[in-house]
Write a protein that holds these residues in place. Structure first.
Motif, PDB file in Angstrom:
ATOM      1  N   ILE A 298      11.476 -16.333 -42.415  1.00  0.00           N
ATOM      2  CA  ILE A 298      10.289 -16.814 -43.045  1.00  0.00           C
ATOM      3  C   ILE A 298       9.500 -17.740 -41.677  1.00  0.00           C
ATOM      4  N   ASP A 299       8.320 -17.792 -41.426  1.00  0.00           N
ATOM      5  CA  ASP A 299       7.487 -18.208 -40.410  1.00  0.00           C
ATOM      6  C   ASP A 299       7.235 -19.392 -40.089  1.00  0.00           C
ATOM      7  N   PRO A 300       7.209 -19.900 -38.676  1.00  0.00           N
ATOM      8  CA  PRO A 300       6.825 -21.393 -38.750  1.00  0.00           C
ATOM      9  C   PRO A 300       5.584 -21.915 -39.677  1.00  0.00           C
ATOM     10  N   ALA A 301       4.779 -20.928 -39.893  1.00  0.00           N
ATOM     11  CA  ALA A 301       3.235 -21.563 -41.107  1.00  0.00           C
ATOM     12  C   ALA A 301       4.243 -21.443 -42.116  1.00  0.00           C
ATOM     13  N   THR A 302       5.036 -20.950 -42.792  1.00  0.00           N
ATOM     14  CA  THR A 302       5.407 -21.246 -43.732  1.00  0.00           C
ATOM     15  C   THR A 302       6.069 -21.592 -44.078  1.00  0.00           C
ATOM     16  N   GLN A 303       7.121 -21.884 -43.143  1.00  0.00           N
ATOM     17  CA  GLN A 303       8.151 -23.222 -43.602  1.00  0.00           C
ATOM     18  C   GLN A 303       7.812 -24.420 -43.873  1.00  0.00           C
ATOM     19  N   ALA A 304       6.301 -25.052 -43.131  1.00  0.00           N
ATOM     20  CA  ALA A 304       5.442 -25.669 -42.915  1.00  0.00           C
ATOM     21  C   ALA A 304       5.218 -26.180 -44.430  1.00  0.00           C
ATOM     22  N   VAL A 305       4.552 -24.705 -45.360  1.00  0.00           N
ATOM     23  CA  VAL A 305       4.130 -25.132 -46.522  1.00  0.00           C
ATOM     24  C   VAL A 305       5.145 -25.335 -47.512  1.00  0.00           C
ATOM     25  N   MET A 306       6.389 -24.659 -47.181  1.00  0.00           N
ATOM     26  CA  MET A 306       7.450 -24.845 -48.336  1.00  0.00           C
ATOM     27  C   MET A 306       8.184 -26.340 -47.871  1.00  0.00           C
ATOM     28  N   ALA A 307       8.106 -26.668 -46.723  1.00  0.00           N
ATOM     29  CA  ALA A 307       8.225 -28.710 -46.929  1.00  0.00           C
ATOM     30  C   ALA A 307       7.442 -29.115 -47.777  1.00  0.00           C
ATOM     31  N   LEU A 308       5.857 -28.970 -47.225  1.00  0.00           N
ATOM     32  CA  LEU A 308       5.190 -29.661 -47.808  1.00  0.00           C
ATOM     33  C   LEU A 308       5.166 -29.699 -49.556  1.00  0.00           C
ATOM     34  N   VAL A 309       5.423 -28.195 -50.183  1.00  0.00           N
ATOM     35  CA  VAL A 309       5.426 -28.290 -51.332  1.00  0.00           C
ATOM     36  C   VAL A 309       7.259 -29.285 -51.464  1.00  0.00           C
ATOM     37  N   GLN A 310       7.732 -28.588 -50.832  1.00  0.00           N
ATOM     38  CA  GLN A 310       9.691 -28.937 -51.487  1.00  0.00           C
ATOM     39  C   GLN A 310       9.351 -31.216 -51.827  1.00  0.00           C
ATOM     40  N   ALA A 311       9.257 -31.360 -50.314  1.00  0.00           N
ATOM     41  CA  ALA A 311       8.279 -33.375 -51.025  1.00  0.00           C
ATOM     42  C   ALA A 311       7.967 -33.455 -52.433  1.00  0.00           C
ATOM     43  N   PHE A 312       6.619 -32.511 -52.521  1.00  0.00           N
ATOM     44  CA  PHE A 312       5.547 -32.960 -53.042  1.00  0.00           C
ATOM     45  C   PHE A 312       6.644 -33.199 -55.155  1.00  0.00           C
ATOM     46  N   ILE A 313       7.371 -32.027 -55.372  1.00  0.00           N
ATOM     47  CA  ILE A 313       8.420 -31.588 -55.979  1.00  0.00           C
ATOM     48  C   ILE A 313       9.768 -33.138 -55.926  1.00  0.00           C
TER      49      ILE A 313
END
Length: 385
Positions: A298-313
């Protein structure tokens, strides 16, 4: 009561007929056989508690009649394996299940809480763990084993009563019932096709297509042989050996014997079958070789989005007192982020049913840029703006 005869079982079934709540647990062995071996079934109904010595009783039809009666609540803790074992034994699908582990996750007791921990939190009783790894296949059962098994259902009615009250208070009983129904139907799911089992072999990602064709055939052979011998596939031939055989396919049993890490006695016993499987794979034309699995990096940009979504959930799970894992797992998270530009309501389970109302609706707004997250220094929680 330890039940080891059909007559004892019949008398017990007469005592519990008409019960509105039946609490169930099982003990089984899965370390040395292809299919788990059911050893005991623990039952509590009202004040009656019994341990049924499953292997020695030939006719369990009266028990099945009671356990599969619609309208009677059947309580388990972490029931998936229990339901599969009972389905294999009876050929029937359980209904009206109440899983105390799932119910606990729905009302905020945490994800996959253990039975003993839940009993401690709700009743204050600390259960003994002395028989956690006991040999359930050895007879006669000891008194310590019997006491341990009885405790697995002894406190279940109190858990069910407490959790049901919390579910009703929070308006989440229907949520839990939907999860229970999913567990009931899971026993009918088709197993993974033989031809796709190679995708589960560890460290197969770097194999080339020709090597994958060999691995696919060897994995099919191992699964069928393990079933025939009633042996765990990994005990028959480890994953790392399957990968080695695929990279350097032997042409003879003698070559197999000289292969590093390959047990000589297995070469003598299974060598000819392994060589035949390799030859069969090599005869497959290149256009029928498996495609190489897509890279999971997973590229770094996608990892950042995943971290954001995970924090929200996770933040929403804390706010709503629901276990995070009940809302979303790692595979769901990756799917949501990879399809973030096109995903919509109903596309995945977090965007369906009660999950959609609780978190999915705002998740779509977050992915659309209509919501933002920040840290609230006063509460120490994620803040949605």
């Amino acid at each position: 009561m330890l039940i080891s005869t059909t007559q004892q079982l019949s008398e017990f079934c007469k005592c519990i007929t008409g019960s509105e709540l039946i609490c169930i647990d099982t003990e089984f062995i899965r370390e040395d056989s292809y299919l788990p071996r059911l050893e005991t079934i623990q039952i509590r109904a009202g004040e009656e508690i019994a341990i049924i010595d499953f292997p020695v009783i030939k006719d369990l039809s009266e028990l099945w009649r009671i356990l599969y009666t619609p309208g009677v609540t059947k309580a388990f803790h972490a029931c998936q394996q229990d339901l599969e074992l009972l389905y294999q034994a009876s050929g029937q699908v359980m209904c009206d299940v109440f899983d105390t582990q799932v119910a606990s996750a729905v009302v905020g007791y945490g994800e996959q809480i253990g039975y003993g921990q839940l009993v401690k939190q709700i009743t204050g009783v600390a259960l003994s763990k002395s028989q956690s790894y006991t040999a359930w296949g050895v007879r006669p059962l000891t008194q310590a084993q019997i006491d341990y098994a009885m405790d697995d259902v002894r406190y279940m009615p109190a858990l069910v009563e407490h959790l049901r009250e919390r579910l009703e208070t929070l308006g989440r009983l229907d949520w839990a019932k939907g999860e229970f129904s999913t567990l009931e139907q899971a026993v009918l799911e088709e197993p993974t096709p033989l031809s796709e089992l190679y995708l589960r072999v560890r460290n197969m990602d770097n194999l080339e297509r020709r090597e994958l064709a060999i691995l696919r055939e060897l994995t099919c052979w191992r699964e069928e042989e393990a079933l025939y011998r009633n042996k765990l596939p990994q005990r028959l031939l480890r994953d790392e050996l399957l990968v080695s055989l695929s990279r350097r396919p032997p042409e003879s049993v003698g070559e197999l014997r000289r292969m590093r890490g390959f047990p000589p006695f297995e070469a003598d016993r299974l060598g000819s079958e392994i060589i035949a499987a390799v030859k069969k794979a090599l005869a497959v034309p290149p256009e029928q070789w498996p495609e190489k699995p897509k890279s999971r990096s997973i590229d770094p940009a996608t990892q950042a989005v995943m971290a954001l979504v995970q924090a929200f959930i996770r933040g929403r799970a804390v706010d709503e007192q629901v276990a995070w894992g009940l809302l979303c797992n790692s595979a769901n998270l990756e799917e949501i982020v990879s399809k973030r530009k096109t995903i919509k309501a109903g596309d995945t389970h977090i965007l369906s049913g009660w999950r959609y109302e609780l978190v999915g609706k705002d998740l779509l707004r977050l992915l659309n840029g209509d919501l933002a997250l920040s840290f609230d220094p006063e509460t120490g929680r994620v803040r949605v703006q």
